[in-house]
Design an enzyme around this catalytic site. Structure first.
Site, PDB file in Angstrom:
ATOM      1  N   SER A   1      33.734  57.694  37.545  1.00 43.92           N
ATOM      2  CA  SER A   1      32.710  56.942  36.797  1.00 43.92           C
ATOM      3  C   SER A   1      31.262  58.360  37.194  1.00 43.92           C
ATOM      4  CB  SER A   1      32.133  55.984  38.243  1.00 43.92           C
ATOM      5  OG  SER A   1      33.662  55.276  38.116  1.00 43.92           O
TER       6      SER A   1
HETATM    7  N1  SAH Z   1      36.124  54.670  41.109  1.00 46.93           N
HETATM    8  C1  SAH Z   1      37.155  55.978  40.404  1.00 46.93           C
HETATM    9  C2  SAH Z   1      36.639  55.257  39.383  1.00 46.93           C
HETATM   10  C3  SAH Z   1      38.013  55.077  38.209  1.00 46.93           C
HETATM   11  S1  SAH Z   1      37.911  54.570  36.028  1.00 46.93           S
HETATM   12  C4  SAH Z   1      36.303  56.759  40.237  1.00 46.93           C
HETATM   13  O1  SAH Z   1      35.462  57.103  41.717  1.00 46.93           O
HETATM   14  O2  SAH Z   1      36.897  57.256  39.416  1.00 46.93           O
HETATM   15  C5  SAH Z   1      38.862  52.773  36.984  1.00 46.93           C
HETATM   16  C6  SAH Z   1      39.966  52.866  37.691  1.00 46.93           C
HETATM   17  O3  SAH Z   1      40.137  50.993  37.637  1.00 46.93           O
HETATM   18  C7  SAH Z   1      41.708  53.112  37.109  1.00 46.93           C
HETATM   19  O4  SAH Z   1      42.141  53.971  37.589  1.00 46.93           O
HETATM   20  C8  SAH Z   1      41.878  52.193  36.221  1.00 46.93           C
HETATM   21  O5  SAH Z   1      43.165  52.554  35.925  1.00 46.93           O
HETATM   22  C9  SAH Z   1      42.136  50.969  37.236  1.00 46.93           C
HETATM   23  N2  SAH Z   1      42.130  49.460  37.060  1.00 46.93           N
HETATM   24  C10 SAH Z   1      41.520  49.435  36.207  1.00 46.93           C
HETATM   25  N3  SAH Z   1      42.129  48.008  36.507  1.00 46.93           N
HETATM   26  C11 SAH Z   1      42.973  47.132  37.495  1.00 46.93           C
HETATM   27  C12 SAH Z   1      43.780  47.036  38.458  1.00 46.93           C
HETATM   28  N4  SAH Z   1      43.696  45.853  38.246  1.00 46.93           N
HETATM   29  N5  SAH Z   1      43.654  47.425  39.538  1.00 46.93           N
HETATM   30  C13 SAH Z   1      43.996  48.579  40.212  1.00 46.93           C
HETATM   31  N6  SAH Z   1      43.455  49.389  39.797  1.00 46.93           N
HETATM   32  C14 SAH Z   1      42.471  49.281  38.302  1.00 46.93           C
END
Ligand code: SAH
Length: 218
Positions: A67
């Protein structure tokens, strides 16, 4: 294994980023300090070393993203983290957001649905610094009933609706921060759960996240 170095140059760029977040309206000095203490370039491929402190999202493995720092600061500030809080995070991704929460002294339970990311994160390089992060492979819509209730829930992917099981797993008085789909953007929502199980809603600014998807991906 890449060498992790936090040079004066990195620290200088990080300070500039933190100052820019303050200018953009982030007011919690606690959150800004925690973000100063977590070297974001460690969470990115070394190819991004020079630009890791730009206020933008970047690609990570499995077509996901880390993010934008402003978004991490914004969500963390809304979550009003206290030392010792038990926090459920949906979407581990790069572990950057989880590390900021851990740096604030929270116990972090983070779920990722992409097997590849979960596997990479199993050997998380900051494990000794942040033993207070626990990693789970699963579907965030289900939460972690075995570890509930949580003081806070943070969703870091675009939620199509408010996941009912996550509301259930929140303590009375607990907060949940999540971006909820509205057209092709998401609007940031903070729920405060009440003693009778219902909740109050506060709506904030618009953002753009990768989608929260059902089920696990092998
Ligand atoms: N918090 C992360 C942001 C990653 S982007 C960081 O600091 O880097 C969002 C993430 O959510 C992705 O890796 C995606 O695979 C995950 N995601 C999407 N739907 C999800 C679900 N139902 N359960 C768990 N993770 C999920």
């Amino acid at each position: 294994m890449r060498k992790l170095e936090d040079t004066y140059q990195h620290k200088g760029l990080r300070k500039k980023l933190i100052d820019s977040l303050r200018t953009k309206g982030i007011t919690s000095e606690m959150v800004l300090e925690a973000m100063y203490n977590v070297p974001r370039h460690f969470f990115l491929d070394s190819a991004f070393d020079k630009i890791a402190y730009e206020d933008r999202a970047f690609p990570i493995a499995a077509e996901q993203t880390i993010s934008q720092p402003y978004t991490v600061a914004y969500q963390t500030q809304l979550l009003n983290v206290h030392r010792g809080d038990k926090i459920l995070e949906i979407g581990t991704g790069s572990v950057y957001q989880a590390s900021v929460l851990a740096e604030l002294g929270a116990w972090v339970y983070t779920i990722e649905r992409q097997r590849k990311l979960y596997d990479i994160n199993k050997s998380f390089f900051f494990k000794t610094k942040y033993p207070n992060i626990k990693f789970f492979y699963g579907d965030g819509f289900e939460g972690l009933p075995a570890y509930a209730p949580f003081d806070k829930v943070l969703i870091t992917a675009a939620a199509p609706f408010i996941p009912p099981k996550l509301v259930e797993q929140l303590k009375a008085g607990g907060l949940m921060v999540l971006p909820v789909n509205e057209g092709d953007k998401q609007r940031m929502l903070r729920l405060t759960k009440k003693a009778d199980g219902s909740y109050d809603e506060e709506w904030f600014d618009y953002f753009s996240f990768v989608p929260m998807l059902k089920g696990k991906n092998n």
